[in-house]
Design a protein around this motif. Structure first.
Motif, PDB file in Angstrom:
ATOM      1  N   ALA A   5       0.842  -1.192   0.000  1.00  0.00           N
ATOM      2  CA  ALA A   5       0.000   0.000   0.000  1.00  0.00           C
ATOM      3  C   ALA A   5       0.881   1.247   0.000  1.00  0.00           C
ATOM      4  O   ALA A   5       1.870   1.330   0.742  1.00  0.00           O
ATOM      5  CB  ALA A   5      -0.914   0.002   1.230  1.00  0.00           C
ATOM      6  N   THR A   6       0.530   2.219  -0.850  1.00  0.00           N
ATOM      7  CA  THR A   6       1.296   3.457  -0.946  1.00  0.00           C
ATOM      8  C   THR A   6       0.392   4.632  -0.608  1.00  0.00           C
ATOM      9  O   THR A   6      -0.708   4.756  -1.158  1.00  0.00           O
ATOM     10  CB  THR A   6       1.872   3.641  -2.366  1.00  0.00           C
ATOM     11  N   VAL A   7       0.858   5.448   0.305  1.00  0.00           N
ATOM     12  CA  VAL A   7       0.123   6.649   0.717  1.00  0.00           C
ATOM     13  C   VAL A   7       1.057   7.841   0.575  1.00  0.00           C
ATOM     14  O   VAL A   7       2.283   7.719   0.611  1.00  0.00           O
ATOM     15  CB  VAL A   7      -0.380   6.519   2.171  1.00  0.00           C
ATOM     16  N   GLN A   8       0.473   9.004   0.410  1.00  0.00           N
ATOM     17  CA  GLN A   8       1.295  10.197   0.182  1.00  0.00           C
ATOM     18  C   GLN A   8       1.894  10.739   1.464  1.00  0.00           C
ATOM     19  O   GLN A   8       2.988  11.328   1.433  1.00  0.00           O
ATOM     20  CB  GLN A   8       0.444  11.274  -0.501  1.00  0.00           C
ATOM     21  N   THR A   9       1.208  10.572   2.569  1.00  0.00           N
ATOM     22  CA  THR A   9       1.721  11.103   3.826  1.00  0.00           C
ATOM     23  C   THR A   9       1.552  10.073   4.945  1.00  0.00           C
ATOM     24  O   THR A   9       0.644   9.231   4.893  1.00  0.00           O
ATOM     25  CB  THR A   9       0.979  12.383   4.237  1.00  0.00           C
ATOM     26  N   ILE A  10       2.442  10.145   5.919  1.00  0.00           N
ATOM     27  CA  ILE A  10       2.326   9.357   7.144  1.00  0.00           C
ATOM     28  C   ILE A  10       2.472  10.333   8.318  1.00  0.00           C
ATOM     29  O   ILE A  10       3.006  11.443   8.148  1.00  0.00           O
ATOM     30  CB  ILE A  10       3.381   8.237   7.217  1.00  0.00           C
ATOM     31  N   PRO A  11       1.992   9.963   9.485  1.00  0.00           N
ATOM     32  CA  PRO A  11       2.007  10.915  10.611  1.00  0.00           C
ATOM     33  C   PRO A  11       3.403  11.452  10.907  1.00  0.00           C
ATOM     34  O   PRO A  11       4.417  10.772  10.716  1.00  0.00           O
ATOM     35  CB  PRO A  11       1.458  10.085  11.771  1.00  0.00           C
ATOM     36  N   ALA A  12       3.441  12.667  11.402  1.00  0.00           N
ATOM     37  CA  ALA A  12       4.714  13.320  11.720  1.00  0.00           C
ATOM     38  C   ALA A  12       5.441  12.625  12.862  1.00  0.00           C
ATOM     39  O   ALA A  12       6.660  12.795  13.016  1.00  0.00           O
ATOM     40  CB  ALA A  12       4.462  14.785  12.069  1.00  0.00           C
ATOM     41  N   GLU A  13       4.731  11.830  13.665  1.00  0.00           N
ATOM     42  CA  GLU A  13       5.364  11.124  14.786  1.00  0.00           C
ATOM     43  C   GLU A  13       6.136   9.887  14.335  1.00  0.00           C
ATOM     44  O   GLU A  13       6.591   9.098  15.170  1.00  0.00           O
ATOM     45  CB  GLU A  13       4.304  10.706  15.809  1.00  0.00           C
ATOM     46  N   THR A  21      22.424   3.601   2.791  1.00  0.00           N
ATOM     47  CA  THR A  21      21.638   4.326   1.789  1.00  0.00           C
ATOM     48  C   THR A  21      20.135   4.195   1.974  1.00  0.00           C
ATOM     49  O   THR A  21      19.385   4.893   1.280  1.00  0.00           O
ATOM     50  CB  THR A  21      22.006   3.824   0.379  1.00  0.00           C
ATOM     51  N   THR A  22      19.698   3.309   2.853  1.00  0.00           N
ATOM     52  CA  THR A  22      18.266   3.035   2.969  1.00  0.00           C
ATOM     53  C   THR A  22      17.804   3.224   4.410  1.00  0.00           C
ATOM     54  O   THR A  22      18.436   2.728   5.341  1.00  0.00           O
ATOM     55  CB  THR A  22      17.933   1.605   2.519  1.00  0.00           C
ATOM     56  N   ASN A  23      16.720   3.933   4.512  1.00  0.00           N
ATOM     57  CA  ASN A  23      16.038   4.095   5.796  1.00  0.00           C
ATOM     58  C   ASN A  23      14.591   3.639   5.664  1.00  0.00           C
ATOM     59  O   ASN A  23      13.981   3.769   4.601  1.00  0.00           O
ATOM     60  CB  ASN A  23      16.059   5.553   6.257  1.00  0.00           C
ATOM     61  N   ASN A  24      14.082   3.115   6.726  1.00  0.00           N
ATOM     62  CA  ASN A  24      12.641   2.853   6.825  1.00  0.00           C
ATOM     63  C   ASN A  24      12.041   3.849   7.801  1.00  0.00           C
ATOM     64  O   ASN A  24      12.748   4.486   8.592  1.00  0.00           O
ATOM     65  CB  ASN A  24      12.375   1.430   7.318  1.00  0.00           C
ATOM     66  N   TYR A  25      10.711   3.966   7.718  1.00  0.00           N
ATOM     67  CA  TYR A  25       9.992   4.821   8.655  1.00  0.00           C
ATOM     68  C   TYR A  25       8.961   3.948   9.374  1.00  0.00           C
ATOM     69  O   TYR A  25       8.273   3.135   8.748  1.00  0.00           O
ATOM     70  CB  TYR A  25       9.328   5.988   7.933  1.00  0.00           C
ATOM     71  N   TYR A  26       8.906   4.153  10.639  1.00  0.00           N
ATOM     72  CA  TYR A  26       8.089   3.280  11.482  1.00  0.00           C
ATOM     73  C   TYR A  26       7.018   4.099  12.199  1.00  0.00           C
ATOM     74  O   TYR A  26       7.311   5.147  12.793  1.00  0.00           O
ATOM     75  CB  TYR A  26       8.990   2.585  12.509  1.00  0.00           C
ATOM     76  N   TYR A  27       5.780   3.597  12.122  1.00  0.00           N
ATOM     77  CA  TYR A  27       4.682   4.249  12.841  1.00  0.00           C
ATOM     78  C   TYR A  27       3.582   3.232  13.124  1.00  0.00           C
ATOM     79  O   TYR A  27       3.118   2.521  12.210  1.00  0.00           O
ATOM     80  CB  TYR A  27       4.088   5.408  12.045  1.00  0.00           C
ATOM     81  N   GLY A  28       3.182   3.157  14.367  1.00  0.00           N
ATOM     82  CA  GLY A  28       2.037   2.334  14.748  1.00  0.00           C
ATOM     83  C   GLY A  28       2.186   0.865  14.443  1.00  0.00           C
ATOM     84  O   GLY A  28       1.181   0.180  14.213  1.00  0.00           O
ATOM     85  N   GLY A  29       3.427   0.350  14.430  1.00  0.00           N
ATOM     86  CA  GLY A  29       3.647  -1.058  14.140  1.00  0.00           C
ATOM     87  C   GLY A  29       3.892  -1.359  12.679  1.00  0.00           C
ATOM     88  O   GLY A  29       4.126  -2.518  12.329  1.00  0.00           O
ATOM     89  N   ALA A  30       3.829  -0.369  11.811  1.00  0.00           N
ATOM     90  CA  ALA A  30       4.017  -0.563  10.371  1.00  0.00           C
ATOM     91  C   ALA A  30       5.325   0.100   9.925  1.00  0.00           C
ATOM     92  O   ALA A  30       5.740   1.128  10.473  1.00  0.00           O
ATOM     93  CB  ALA A  30       2.845   0.011   9.588  1.00  0.00           C
ATOM     94  N   TYR A  31       5.966  -0.510   8.881  1.00  0.00           N
ATOM     95  CA  TYR A  31       7.215   0.002   8.322  1.00  0.00           C
ATOM     96  C   TYR A  31       6.952   0.530   6.910  1.00  0.00           C
ATOM     97  O   TYR A  31       6.193  -0.075   6.132  1.00  0.00           O
ATOM     98  CB  TYR A  31       8.272  -1.093   8.271  1.00  0.00           C
ATOM     99  N   TYR A  32       7.593   1.653   6.580  1.00  0.00           N
ATOM    100  CA  TYR A  32       7.420   2.287   5.276  1.00  0.00           C
ATOM    101  C   TYR A  32       8.786   2.580   4.656  1.00  0.00           C
ATOM    102  O   TYR A  32       9.766   2.857   5.367  1.00  0.00           O
ATOM    103  CB  TYR A  32       6.659   3.620   5.410  1.00  0.00           C
TER     104      TYR A  32
END
Length: 320
Positions: free
Chosen positions: A230-238, A247-258
């Motif tokens: 699933a692709t979304v344009q924005t994720i929460p600022a937290e 070179t690669t980072n993931n973003y984590y919020y609410g138990g999900a990785y992006y």
């Protein structure tokens, strides 16, 4: 001789007259005097005699009257009626109590969230009675980090190897909440905010709003795990930044990785070795040998400490 007989007759008549006068006088005296009260029976009190309400003990006890005999069944009938009324009221009260309990149970069941805090763990069960057949465990299946080899030997137990980059450091699992807009898996809502958007993944439609994914069900919407792809344009600022490699980072919020992509942020499975500061509701502590992990979905997290801060590392599990 005749003279003597006359004298005797005169004497006899005189005596008879005197006796008659005496009898008449006695009778007259008896009628003029008041009658004396009867003698008081022994053992009888003044109140019994003067009041006249109590019978003398010498008299035999009389049998109950018909009125008394008929009143006794009436009293029993009233008691029976009272008992029946009390029993009926008790049954009604019990029925109402059962209804209250049943209603309460139905309300709790309607929320579709079962919480067990007995061990400070929170288990969430999704009620599939609303035809929710989402089984997207790919976002909790770990993908191996091919960019960083493990420098520490794995922990072995029960025919499996458990890989981690950092040493085991136990700290109790405490679920984390990301604010009022965030909800754990299985949470049910009747309506969505106007900011919710539709996201389609493999012909399955999801509703996304502020880091939470929903699927439509009878009477509302149920929170599900973030669908991989699933692709979304924005994720929460937290969101939390998770370093994968140089070179690669993931973003984590609410138990999900992006992962950040051209279209925005795409949901990906967790990468082994990733460390996060908190885990949401739905995890549970599991004891494997001498090590206590936290299992969230299909992913095992090892409690670790980074720069003096309690964190969790994604564990890679391989069969021997």
């Amino acid at each position: 001789m005749k003279y003597i007989l006359n004298i005797f007759r005169i004497s006899f008549l005189t005596a008879a007259l005197l006796l008659m006068n005496h009898a008449v006088e006695a009778q007259r005296m008896n009628h003029s005097k008041p009658s004396r009260p009867a003698a008081r029976p022994s053992g009888t009190s003044n109140r019994s005699i003067n009041g006249g309400a109590q019978r003398s003990p010498s008299r035999p006890q009389t049998t109950p009257s018909r009125t008394q005999t008929r009143q006794a069944p009436s009293r029993t009938s009233n008691n029976s009626a009272g008992n029946r009324k009390s029993t009926a009221q008790n049954n009604i009260s019990k029925k109402n109590s059962d209804n209250k309990i049943g209603n309460k149970t139905n309300i709790n069941a309607g929320n579709k969230v079962n919480i067990d805090n007995s061990k400070k763990n929170v288990n969430i069960n999704v009620d599939n009675s609303k035809d929710i057949n989402i089984r997207n465990n790919r976002n909790t299946s770990v993908r191996r980090n091919t960019y960083r080899p493990y420098s520490r030997p794995p922990y072995r137990y029960g025919g499996y190897r458990y890989y981690s980059y950092r040493p085991y450091y136990y700290h109790p699992y405490r679920p984390y909440y990301w604010g009022p807009a965030w909800h754990p898996w299985g949470f049910f809502v009747t309506t969505l905010a106007v900011t919710a958007i539709v996201v389609s993944v493999e012909n399955q439609q999801y509703h996304y709003d502020q880091g939470v994914y929903y699927v439509q069900s009878d009477g509302g919407y149920t929170v599900v795990q973030a669908p991989v792809g699933a692709t979304v344009q924005t994720i929460p600022a937290e969101k939390e930044t998770v370093v994968i490699n140089e070179t690669t980072n993931n973003y984590y919020y609410g138990g999900a990785y992006y992962e950040e992509t051209d279209g925005g942020y795409t949901v990906v499975p967790p990468t082994s070795g990733s460390t996060v500061s908190s885990l949401p509701e739905g995890g549970e502590e599991v004891k494997i040998g001498d090590v206590t992990y936290v299992k969230f979905g299909e992913t095992l997290y090892q409690p670790v400490q980074v720069d003096g801060k309690d964190m969790y590392e994604v564990v890679s599990v391989e069969e021997e």
